[in-house]
Design a protein around this motif. Structure first.
Motif, mmCIF file in Angstrom:
data_model
loop_
_atom_site.group_PDB
_atom_site.id
_atom_site.type_symbol
_atom_site.label_atom_id
_atom_site.label_comp_id
_atom_site.label_asym_id
_atom_site.label_seq_id
_atom_site.Cartn_x
_atom_site.Cartn_y
_atom_site.Cartn_z
ATOM 1 N N ARG A 1 40.013 32.412 27.203
ATOM 2 C CA ARG A 1 41.012 31.410 27.444
ATOM 3 C C ARG A 1 40.760 30.216 28.122
ATOM 4 N N ASP B 1 48.676 39.605 33.742
ATOM 5 C CA ASP B 1 47.277 40.127 33.344
ATOM 6 C C ASP B 1 47.021 41.335 33.869
ATOM 7 N N THR C 1 39.515 34.073 31.843
ATOM 8 C CA THR C 1 40.420 33.009 31.689
ATOM 9 C C THR C 1 40.056 32.004 32.717
#
Length: 351
Positions: free
Chosen positions: A13, A31, A47
Protein backbone atom coordinates in the motif's frame (compact mmCIF):
# COMPACT_ATOMS: atom_id res chain seq x y z
CA UNK A 1 3.26 -28.51 7.32
CA UNK A 2 4.24 -25.70 5.01
CA UNK A 3 2.22 -24.78 1.93
CA UNK A 4 3.90 -22.46 -0.56
CA UNK A 5 1.68 -20.79 -3.15
CA UNK A 6 2.92 -20.42 -6.71
CA UNK A 7 1.09 -17.11 -7.00
CA UNK A 8 0.21 -14.93 -4.06
CA UNK A 9 -0.29 -11.19 -4.27
CA UNK A 10 1.79 -9.33 -1.70
CA UNK A 11 0.01 -6.79 0.46
CA UNK A 12 1.44 -3.44 -0.67
CA UNK A 13 0.00 0.00 0.00
CA UNK A 14 1.22 3.49 -0.86
CA UNK A 15 -0.42 6.65 0.44
CA UNK A 16 0.36 10.36 0.44
CA UNK A 17 -0.49 11.63 3.94
CA UNK A 18 1.19 15.04 3.88
CA UNK A 19 -0.52 17.33 6.38
CA UNK A 20 -1.99 14.42 8.39
CA UNK A 21 0.65 13.87 11.09
CA UNK A 22 -1.41 11.41 13.15
CA UNK A 23 -2.15 9.05 10.26
CA UNK A 24 1.07 7.00 10.65
CA UNK A 25 0.66 6.39 14.39
CA UNK A 26 -2.98 5.41 13.88
CA UNK A 27 -2.07 3.03 11.05
CA UNK A 28 0.78 1.41 13.02
CA UNK A 29 -1.53 0.80 16.00
CA UNK A 30 -4.17 -0.79 13.73
CA UNK A 31 -1.55 -2.82 11.84
CA UNK A 32 -0.11 -4.25 15.09
CA UNK A 33 -3.61 -5.21 16.24
CA UNK A 34 -4.40 -6.96 12.95
CA UNK A 35 -3.60 -10.65 13.10
CA UNK A 36 -2.42 -12.80 10.21
CA UNK A 37 -4.89 -15.45 9.10
CA UNK A 38 -2.55 -18.21 7.93
CA UNK A 39 -5.23 -19.76 5.71
CA UNK A 40 -5.91 -16.73 3.54
CA UNK A 41 -3.85 -13.61 4.30
CA UNK A 42 -0.66 -12.42 2.67
CA UNK A 43 1.85 -13.12 5.45
CA UNK A 44 3.82 -9.96 4.77
CA UNK A 45 2.46 -6.41 4.59
CA UNK A 46 4.40 -3.45 3.25
CA UNK A 47 3.16 0.13 3.48
CA UNK A 48 4.85 3.34 2.34
CA UNK A 49 3.51 6.71 3.49
CA UNK A 50 4.68 9.96 2.00
CA UNK A 51 4.88 12.27 5.01
CA UNK A 52 6.58 15.31 3.44
CA UNK A 53 8.01 16.50 0.13
CA UNK A 54 11.15 14.43 0.64
CA UNK A 55 10.36 12.10 3.57
CA UNK A 56 8.59 8.77 3.77
CA UNK A 57 7.59 6.32 6.46
CA UNK A 58 8.05 2.63 5.67
CA UNK A 59 6.07 0.02 7.66
CA UNK A 60 6.90 -3.67 7.22
CA UNK A 61 4.94 -6.40 9.05
CA UNK A 62 5.27 -10.14 8.71
CA UNK A 63 4.26 -13.33 10.47
CA UNK A 64 7.20 -15.06 12.14
CA UNK A 65 6.43 -18.28 10.22
CA UNK A 66 7.77 -16.57 7.08
CA UNK A 67 11.22 -15.79 8.43
CA UNK A 68 13.30 -15.12 11.52
CA UNK A 69 15.32 -12.07 12.59
CA UNK A 70 18.48 -13.27 10.84
CA UNK A 71 16.63 -12.87 7.51
CA UNK A 72 16.00 -9.14 8.00
CA UNK A 73 19.51 -8.14 6.96
CA UNK A 74 19.46 -10.62 4.04
CA UNK A 75 16.23 -9.04 2.76
CA UNK A 76 17.33 -5.43 3.25
CA UNK A 77 20.71 -6.15 1.59
CA UNK A 78 18.84 -7.39 -1.50
CA UNK A 79 16.40 -4.47 -1.52
CA UNK A 80 19.13 -1.84 -1.28
CA UNK A 81 21.39 -3.73 -3.69
CA UNK A 82 18.58 -3.58 -6.27
CA UNK A 83 17.86 0.07 -5.42
CA UNK A 84 21.48 1.18 -5.87
CA UNK A 85 21.72 -0.75 -9.16
CA UNK A 86 18.60 1.01 -10.48
CA UNK A 87 20.05 4.40 -9.43
CA UNK A 88 22.98 3.65 -11.75
CA UNK A 89 20.63 2.46 -14.53
CA UNK A 90 21.84 -1.12 -14.12
CA UNK A 91 19.81 -4.30 -13.99
CA UNK A 92 19.75 -5.59 -10.39
CA UNK A 93 21.62 -8.88 -10.05
CA UNK A 94 20.21 -11.25 -7.45
CA UNK A 95 22.11 -14.27 -6.20
CA UNK A 96 20.57 -17.71 -6.86
CA UNK A 97 18.19 -18.65 -4.05
CA UNK A 98 19.03 -21.47 -1.63
CA UNK A 99 15.61 -23.05 -1.12
CA UNK A 100 14.19 -23.51 2.39
CA UNK A 101 13.13 -27.00 1.29
CA UNK A 102 16.82 -28.04 1.59
CA UNK A 103 16.47 -27.43 5.32
CA UNK A 104 13.18 -29.37 5.53
CA UNK A 105 14.83 -32.33 3.78
CA UNK A 106 17.78 -32.14 6.19
CA UNK A 107 15.37 -32.12 9.15
CA UNK A 108 13.63 -35.26 7.90
CA UNK A 109 16.94 -37.14 7.99
CA UNK A 110 17.67 -36.33 11.66
CA UNK A 111 17.55 -39.14 14.22
CA UNK A 112 14.43 -38.39 16.30
CA UNK A 113 15.08 -41.35 18.62
CA UNK A 114 18.54 -40.12 19.51
CA UNK A 115 17.20 -36.57 20.12
CA UNK A 116 14.39 -37.98 22.29
CA UNK A 117 16.95 -39.90 24.32
CA UNK A 118 19.14 -36.80 24.75
CA UNK A 119 16.33 -34.51 25.94
CA UNK A 120 14.86 -37.19 28.22
CA UNK A 121 18.25 -37.52 29.93
CA UNK A 122 18.76 -33.74 30.00
CA UNK A 123 15.49 -33.16 31.86
CA UNK A 124 15.49 -36.33 33.98
CA UNK A 125 14.68 -35.61 37.62
CA UNK A 126 13.34 -32.09 37.01
CA UNK A 127 10.06 -32.24 38.89
CA UNK A 128 8.87 -28.71 39.63
CA UNK A 129 8.13 -25.54 37.68
CA UNK A 130 10.41 -22.54 37.48
CA UNK A 131 8.35 -19.40 37.99
CA UNK A 132 8.96 -15.68 38.28
CA UNK A 133 7.18 -13.78 41.03
CA UNK A 134 4.27 -12.33 39.08
CA UNK A 135 1.58 -9.77 39.59
CA UNK A 136 -1.21 -12.33 39.33
CA UNK A 137 0.50 -15.46 40.64
CA UNK A 138 0.37 -16.38 44.27
CA UNK A 139 3.64 -16.63 46.14
CA UNK A 140 2.68 -20.16 47.19
CA UNK A 141 3.20 -21.61 43.70
CA UNK A 142 6.93 -21.16 44.19
CA UNK A 143 6.97 -23.67 47.07
CA UNK A 144 8.42 -26.96 45.91
CA UNK A 145 5.63 -29.20 47.20
CA UNK A 146 2.69 -26.93 46.38
CA UNK A 147 0.25 -27.70 43.61
CA UNK A 148 1.31 -25.34 40.78
CA UNK A 149 -1.06 -22.91 39.12
CA UNK A 150 -1.97 -24.65 35.85
CA UNK A 151 -1.54 -21.45 33.86
CA UNK A 152 1.85 -20.86 35.43
CA UNK A 153 0.99 -17.20 35.77
CA UNK A 154 -0.02 -16.98 32.12
CA UNK A 155 -3.00 -14.70 31.82
CA UNK A 156 -5.93 -15.99 29.80
CA UNK A 157 -7.36 -12.47 29.78
CA UNK A 158 -5.09 -11.38 26.93
CA UNK A 159 -1.75 -9.71 26.39
CA UNK A 160 -0.76 -6.12 27.08
CA UNK A 161 2.83 -5.80 25.92
CA UNK A 162 5.17 -3.62 27.99
CA UNK A 163 8.91 -3.04 27.59
CA UNK A 164 11.65 -2.15 30.02
CA UNK A 165 14.97 -1.47 28.23
CA UNK A 166 18.29 -0.74 29.91
CA UNK A 167 22.03 -0.77 29.20
CA UNK A 168 24.59 -2.45 31.46
CA UNK A 169 27.14 0.29 30.76
CA UNK A 170 30.50 -0.08 28.98
CA UNK A 171 32.51 -0.66 32.17
CA UNK A 172 30.28 -3.46 33.46
CA UNK A 173 29.96 -4.97 29.97
CA UNK A 174 33.78 -4.97 29.57
CA UNK A 175 34.12 -6.74 32.94
CA UNK A 176 31.57 -9.40 31.91
CA UNK A 177 33.27 -9.94 28.54
CA UNK A 178 36.60 -10.24 30.34
CA UNK A 179 35.16 -12.80 32.79
CA UNK A 180 33.73 -14.86 29.91
CA UNK A 181 37.17 -14.88 28.21
CA UNK A 182 38.96 -15.90 31.42
CA UNK A 183 36.53 -18.77 32.00
CA UNK A 184 36.59 -19.80 28.28
CA UNK A 185 32.80 -19.46 27.94
CA UNK A 186 30.60 -17.35 25.68
CA UNK A 187 28.88 -14.20 26.94
CA UNK A 188 25.65 -16.07 26.19
CA UNK A 189 26.64 -18.84 28.65
CA UNK A 190 27.70 -16.27 31.24
CA UNK A 191 24.40 -14.38 31.19
CA UNK A 192 22.33 -17.59 31.07
CA UNK A 193 24.21 -18.74 34.19
CA UNK A 194 23.62 -15.41 35.96
CA UNK A 195 19.92 -15.64 35.15
CA UNK A 196 19.81 -19.27 36.32
CA UNK A 197 21.34 -18.34 39.69
CA UNK A 198 18.76 -15.55 40.12
CA UNK A 199 15.95 -18.01 39.33
CA UNK A 200 17.39 -20.49 41.85
CA UNK A 201 17.10 -17.79 44.52
CA UNK A 202 13.51 -16.86 43.62
CA UNK A 203 12.38 -20.48 43.42
CA UNK A 204 14.31 -21.56 46.51
CA UNK A 205 15.61 -24.46 44.45
CA UNK A 206 19.02 -25.33 42.96
CA UNK A 207 17.39 -26.81 39.84
CA UNK A 208 15.72 -24.42 37.36
CA UNK A 209 14.65 -24.47 33.71
CA UNK A 210 13.89 -21.63 31.30
CA UNK A 211 13.69 -21.33 27.52
CA UNK A 212 16.66 -20.38 25.37
CA UNK A 213 16.18 -19.34 21.74
CA UNK A 214 18.67 -20.87 19.28
CA UNK A 215 19.37 -19.81 15.70
CA UNK A 216 18.72 -23.36 14.44
CA UNK A 217 20.84 -22.97 11.30
CA UNK A 218 22.89 -26.20 11.04
CA UNK A 219 26.41 -25.61 9.72
CA UNK A 220 26.30 -28.83 7.70
CA UNK A 221 23.72 -27.39 5.25
CA UNK A 222 25.59 -25.56 2.48
CA UNK A 223 24.51 -21.92 2.22
CA UNK A 224 22.23 -22.10 5.28
CA UNK A 225 23.35 -18.62 6.38
CA UNK A 226 21.72 -17.14 3.26
CA UNK A 227 18.39 -18.99 3.43
CA UNK A 228 15.17 -17.11 4.05
CA UNK A 229 12.79 -18.87 6.42
CA UNK A 230 12.05 -19.72 10.01
CA UNK A 231 14.93 -21.58 11.65
CA UNK A 232 14.85 -20.46 15.28
CA UNK A 233 13.80 -22.87 17.97
CA UNK A 234 13.26 -22.66 21.71
CA UNK A 235 14.96 -25.31 23.82
CA UNK A 236 15.09 -25.82 27.60
CA UNK A 237 18.10 -24.43 29.45
CA UNK A 238 18.61 -26.22 32.78
CA UNK A 239 20.80 -24.66 35.46
CA UNK A 240 21.28 -27.27 38.17
CA UNK A 241 24.05 -26.89 40.73
CA UNK A 242 25.10 -28.15 44.13
CA UNK A 243 24.35 -25.65 46.95
CA UNK A 244 28.10 -25.13 47.48
CA UNK A 245 29.03 -24.86 43.79
CA UNK A 246 31.21 -21.91 42.77
CA UNK A 247 29.97 -19.64 39.99
CA UNK A 248 32.92 -20.79 37.83
CA UNK A 249 31.63 -24.39 38.17
CA UNK A 250 28.11 -23.29 37.19
CA UNK A 251 29.62 -21.58 34.11
CA UNK A 252 31.58 -24.64 33.01
CA UNK A 253 28.59 -26.93 33.36
CA UNK A 254 26.30 -24.52 31.44
CA UNK A 255 28.87 -24.26 28.64
CA UNK A 256 29.28 -28.07 28.40
CA UNK A 257 25.52 -28.55 28.30
CA UNK A 258 25.11 -25.85 25.65
CA UNK A 259 27.60 -27.65 23.39
CA UNK A 260 25.88 -31.01 23.93
CA UNK A 261 22.40 -29.52 23.33
CA UNK A 262 23.47 -27.78 20.12
CA UNK A 263 23.56 -31.17 18.36
CA UNK A 264 19.82 -31.60 19.07
CA UNK A 265 18.63 -28.01 19.05
CA UNK A 266 16.42 -28.40 15.97
CA UNK A 267 14.23 -30.95 17.79
CA UNK A 268 10.74 -29.42 18.20
CA UNK A 269 9.93 -27.92 21.59
CA UNK A 270 6.51 -29.60 21.68
CA UNK A 271 8.23 -33.00 21.37
CA UNK A 272 10.66 -32.11 24.17
CA UNK A 273 7.79 -30.93 26.41
CA UNK A 274 5.83 -34.11 25.73
CA UNK A 275 8.66 -36.07 27.40
CA UNK A 276 8.16 -34.22 30.70
CA UNK A 277 5.48 -34.30 33.38
CA UNK A 278 5.13 -30.49 33.13
CA UNK A 279 4.22 -30.70 29.40
CA UNK A 280 3.59 -27.13 28.08
CA UNK A 281 4.21 -25.76 31.59
CA UNK A 282 7.88 -26.76 31.38
CA UNK A 283 8.92 -23.28 30.17
CA UNK A 284 7.37 -20.08 31.46
CA UNK A 285 9.68 -17.51 29.95
CA UNK A 286 12.52 -17.24 27.44
CA UNK A 287 15.94 -15.64 27.13
CA UNK A 288 16.99 -14.44 23.69
CA UNK A 289 20.39 -13.31 22.38
CA UNK A 290 20.05 -11.08 19.34
CA UNK A 291 23.11 -10.84 17.14
CA UNK A 292 21.48 -8.90 14.32
CA UNK A 293 21.24 -5.18 15.19
CA UNK A 294 18.97 -4.33 12.24
CA UNK A 295 18.51 -0.69 13.33
CA UNK A 296 22.26 -0.14 13.26
CA UNK A 297 22.54 -1.77 9.83
CA UNK A 298 19.73 0.40 8.42
CA UNK A 299 21.41 3.56 9.66
CA UNK A 300 24.71 2.51 8.06
CA UNK A 301 22.93 1.86 4.75
CA UNK A 302 21.12 5.18 4.74
CA UNK A 303 24.12 6.87 6.23
CA UNK A 304 24.65 10.58 6.50
CA UNK A 305 27.09 13.08 5.03
CA UNK A 306 29.07 11.53 2.19
CA UNK A 307 27.02 8.31 2.06
CA UNK A 308 23.82 10.32 1.83
CA UNK A 309 25.12 12.15 -1.24
CA UNK A 310 25.86 8.81 -2.94
CA UNK A 311 22.59 7.07 -2.01
CA UNK A 312 20.24 10.04 -2.06
CA UNK A 313 18.64 9.27 1.32
CA UNK A 314 19.22 8.65 4.99
CA UNK A 315 17.36 6.31 7.34
CA UNK A 316 16.34 7.29 10.85
CA UNK A 317 14.02 6.22 13.70
CA UNK A 318 14.12 2.48 13.01
CA UNK A 319 11.80 0.74 15.49
CA UNK A 320 11.07 -2.98 15.86
CA UNK A 321 8.08 -4.56 17.58
CA UNK A 322 7.56 -8.26 18.12
CA UNK A 323 5.55 -10.34 20.54
CA UNK A 324 5.96 -13.92 21.68
CA UNK A 325 3.40 -16.15 23.37
CA UNK A 326 5.40 -16.03 26.64
CA UNK A 327 4.40 -13.59 29.36
CA UNK A 328 8.04 -12.69 30.03
CA UNK A 329 10.97 -12.37 27.62
CA UNK A 330 14.51 -11.36 28.44
CA UNK A 331 16.28 -10.10 25.32
CA UNK A 332 20.03 -9.47 25.30
CA UNK A 333 21.96 -7.63 22.58
CA UNK A 334 25.67 -8.35 23.20
CA UNK A 335 28.01 -5.45 22.38
CA UNK A 336 30.67 -3.37 24.08
CA UNK A 337 27.70 -1.90 25.95
CA UNK A 338 25.36 -4.86 26.52
CA UNK A 339 21.70 -3.90 26.24
CA UNK A 340 18.90 -5.82 27.90
CA UNK A 341 15.21 -5.56 27.12
CA UNK A 342 12.52 -7.02 29.37
CA UNK A 343 9.35 -7.55 27.33
CA UNK A 344 6.40 -8.73 29.37
CA UNK A 345 2.64 -9.11 29.63
CA UNK A 346 1.49 -6.28 31.89
CA UNK A 347 -1.59 -8.32 32.84
CA UNK A 348 0.72 -10.79 34.60
CA UNK A 349 3.73 -8.74 35.76
CA UNK A 350 3.80 -5.20 37.00
CA UNK A 351 6.68 -2.86 36.25
Amino acid sequence: LQIVYRHKNPSFRYEDIRGREHAVAEFVAQDKAQNFDLSKDALMRVTVFRTDDSSYRFVWSFHHIVMDGWCLSLMTDEVFGAYFALLENKQPELEPVKPYSDYIEWLEHQDAQEATRYWSDYLAGFEQQTLLPGENTQASVIGRNEEPDRNGGSSNAGYVSEKLPFMLGKERSAALNQMAKQQHVTINTLLQSVWGVILQQYNNNQDVVFGGVVSGRPADIAGVENMIGLFINTIPVRICSAPDATFAEVLQRTQEQALASSVYDTFPLYDIQALTEQKQDLIHHIMVFENYPIGQQMKQMGGSGETKVQTGFSIANVALAEQTNYDFNLIVVPDEDISILLEYNALVYNR
